[in-house]
Design a protein around this motif. Sequence first.
Motif, mmCIF file in Angstrom:
data_model
loop_
_atom_site.group_PDB
_atom_site.id
_atom_site.type_symbol
_atom_site.label_atom_id
_atom_site.label_comp_id
_atom_site.label_asym_id
_atom_site.label_seq_id
_atom_site.Cartn_x
_atom_site.Cartn_y
_atom_site.Cartn_z
ATOM 1 N N LEU A 17 -53.513 39.552 -29.551
ATOM 2 C CA LEU A 17 -51.929 39.193 -29.140
ATOM 3 C C LEU A 17 -51.511 38.394 -30.044
ATOM 4 O O LEU A 17 -50.295 38.398 -30.402
ATOM 5 N N GLY A 18 -51.972 37.414 -30.108
ATOM 6 C CA GLY A 18 -51.738 36.048 -30.884
ATOM 7 C C GLY A 18 -51.560 36.255 -32.246
ATOM 8 O O GLY A 18 -50.502 36.051 -32.652
ATOM 9 N N ALA A 19 -52.360 36.752 -32.892
ATOM 10 C CA ALA A 19 -52.747 36.999 -34.070
ATOM 11 C C ALA A 19 -51.759 38.497 -34.676
ATOM 12 O O ALA A 19 -51.367 37.545 -35.582
ATOM 13 N N GLY A 20 -50.949 39.490 -33.576
ATOM 14 C CA GLY A 20 -50.664 40.651 -34.304
ATOM 15 C C GLY A 20 -48.847 39.986 -33.905
ATOM 16 O O GLY A 20 -48.304 39.778 -35.001
ATOM 17 N N ASP A 222 -47.566 46.269 -30.204
ATOM 18 C CA ASP A 222 -46.086 46.300 -29.161
ATOM 19 C C ASP A 222 -45.871 44.932 -28.315
ATOM 20 O O ASP A 222 -44.216 44.831 -28.377
ATOM 21 N N TYR A 223 -47.111 44.028 -28.716
ATOM 22 C CA TYR A 223 -46.754 42.457 -27.537
ATOM 23 C C TYR A 223 -45.889 41.923 -29.144
ATOM 24 O O TYR A 223 -44.455 41.583 -28.247
ATOM 25 N N ALA A 224 -45.854 41.928 -29.851
ATOM 26 C CA ALA A 224 -45.520 41.434 -31.075
ATOM 27 C C ALA A 224 -44.012 41.938 -31.298
ATOM 28 O O ALA A 224 -42.658 41.043 -31.041
ATOM 29 N N ARG A 225 -43.103 42.778 -30.750
ATOM 30 C CA ARG A 225 -42.049 43.473 -31.016
ATOM 31 C C ARG A 225 -41.230 42.891 -29.241
ATOM 32 O O ARG A 225 -40.275 42.868 -29.272
ATOM 33 N N LEU A 226 -41.991 42.881 -28.502
ATOM 34 C CA LEU A 226 -41.235 42.374 -27.484
ATOM 35 C C LEU A 226 -41.250 40.708 -27.543
ATOM 36 O O LEU A 226 -40.080 40.034 -27.439
ATOM 37 N N VAL A 227 -41.954 40.322 -28.085
ATOM 38 C CA VAL A 227 -41.605 38.757 -27.908
ATOM 39 C C VAL A 227 -40.515 38.766 -29.659
ATOM 40 O O VAL A 227 -39.614 37.837 -28.422
ATOM 41 N N LEU A 228 -40.228 39.593 -30.598
ATOM 42 C CA LEU A 228 -39.252 39.489 -31.035
ATOM 43 C C LEU A 228 -37.992 39.498 -30.420
ATOM 44 O O LEU A 228 -36.438 39.000 -30.800
ATOM 45 N N SER A 229 -38.355 40.733 -29.546
ATOM 46 C CA SER A 229 -36.477 40.747 -28.713
ATOM 47 C C SER A 229 -36.338 39.769 -27.673
ATOM 48 O O SER A 229 -35.633 39.608 -27.238
ATOM 49 N N ILE A 230 -37.095 38.775 -26.912
ATOM 50 C CA ILE A 230 -37.188 38.120 -26.246
ATOM 51 C C ILE A 230 -36.190 37.064 -27.157
ATOM 52 O O ILE A 230 -35.105 36.146 -26.639
ATOM 53 N N PHE A 231 -36.656 36.630 -27.966
ATOM 54 C CA PHE A 231 -36.624 35.591 -29.184
ATOM 55 C C PHE A 231 -35.025 36.206 -29.577
ATOM 56 O O PHE A 231 -33.997 35.029 -29.333
ATOM 57 N N GLU A 232 -34.451 37.529 -29.458
ATOM 58 C CA GLU A 232 -33.342 37.474 -30.102
ATOM 59 C C GLU A 232 -32.385 37.828 -29.258
ATOM 60 O O GLU A 232 -30.915 36.989 -29.929
ATOM 61 N N ASN A 233 -32.548 38.127 -27.776
ATOM 62 C CA ASN A 233 -31.959 37.922 -26.866
ATOM 63 C C ASN A 233 -31.961 37.010 -25.434
ATOM 64 O O ASN A 233 -32.886 36.903 -25.261
ATOM 65 N N ASP A 234 -30.623 36.346 -26.168
ATOM 66 C CA ASP A 234 -31.056 34.739 -24.631
ATOM 67 C C ASP A 234 -30.306 34.789 -23.710
ATOM 68 O O ASP A 234 -29.769 34.348 -23.157
ATOM 69 N N MET A 235 -30.094 35.694 -23.412
ATOM 70 C CA MET A 235 -30.173 36.843 -22.338
ATOM 71 C C MET A 235 -30.990 37.147 -21.297
ATOM 72 O O MET A 235 -31.007 36.740 -19.997
#
Length: 251
Positions: A17-20, A222-235
């Motif tokens: 998951l970290g590498a992805g 799939d995991y990486a997409r959620l990480v990106l969403s978390i960075f993107e959404n400050d709520m």
Amino acid sequence: MDIRNQVILITGGASGLGAGTARALVAQGARVVLADVQDEAGKALAAELGQSYVHCDVTSETDAQAAVDAATAQGTLRGLVNCAGIAPASRIVGKNGPHELSLFRRVIDINLTGSFNMARLAAQAMSTNEPQATGERGVLVNTASVAAYDGQIGQSAYAASKAGIVGMTLAIARDLSRLGIRCMTIAPGIFGTPMLFGMPQEVQDSLAASVPFPSRLGRPEDYARLVLSIFENDMLNGETIRLDGAIRMAP
Ligand code: NAD
């Protein structure tokens, strides 16, 4: 959080998951620093991505500080993604006697204490960042597991370590809110990574088939997409999100 040209430190970045996550973040213009104990794999991935690698056992205070220093040397540290973890299976009473206390302590030390160790030092470094337009100085992302909730047999140490991460997430988020630093946790279900590939193929197949939808193993993307969403959404702050295709792990 705008991650372009910002530095993200990823523990467990050499694998799975970290590498992805590293691949996805670099594709979005971030700079990543991979931190792991698997030096060969970590260096190879960093070279492939044109990024940095640092040896870091997350249980060590000096290694963790060195990893944060390596990250800040690259630019402004805006993110920590805690992926380092181990998941040894052991029944509480097994064929060879009771669960070894030293193994329980090791799982807690790497998965829970290691995540906190990295979070505290990354947040300390982030506290001096200039805030972005959203007022954010940084984002911390931890990795728990559905094992924190689902009571899998043979996973008492792992479940305790991951439940600890769930428990500390909101406390960290509220504590760091005055600094503009968010904290989120992802609780993955069953993902096709080296952690799972140790299991017999038929076990992997039956686990994949038991995911209600989509009926497949999770992928690092799939995991990486959620990480990106978390960075993107400050709520998004102080919460643990299950990423599991609605699976409930029993037994
Ligand atoms: P993985 O084994 O591919 O990656 C884990 C990485 O952590 C490895 O590179 C390993 O070297 C590193 N690591 C282990 N101990 C370390 C230490 N002391 N210091 C630094 N690095 C260390 O497994 P993965 O599936 O990518 O796991 C990533 C995270 O996701 C883990 O926290 C795991 O518990 C969690 N998780 C995975 C799954 C799954 O199905 N794969 C499900 C739920 C949660």
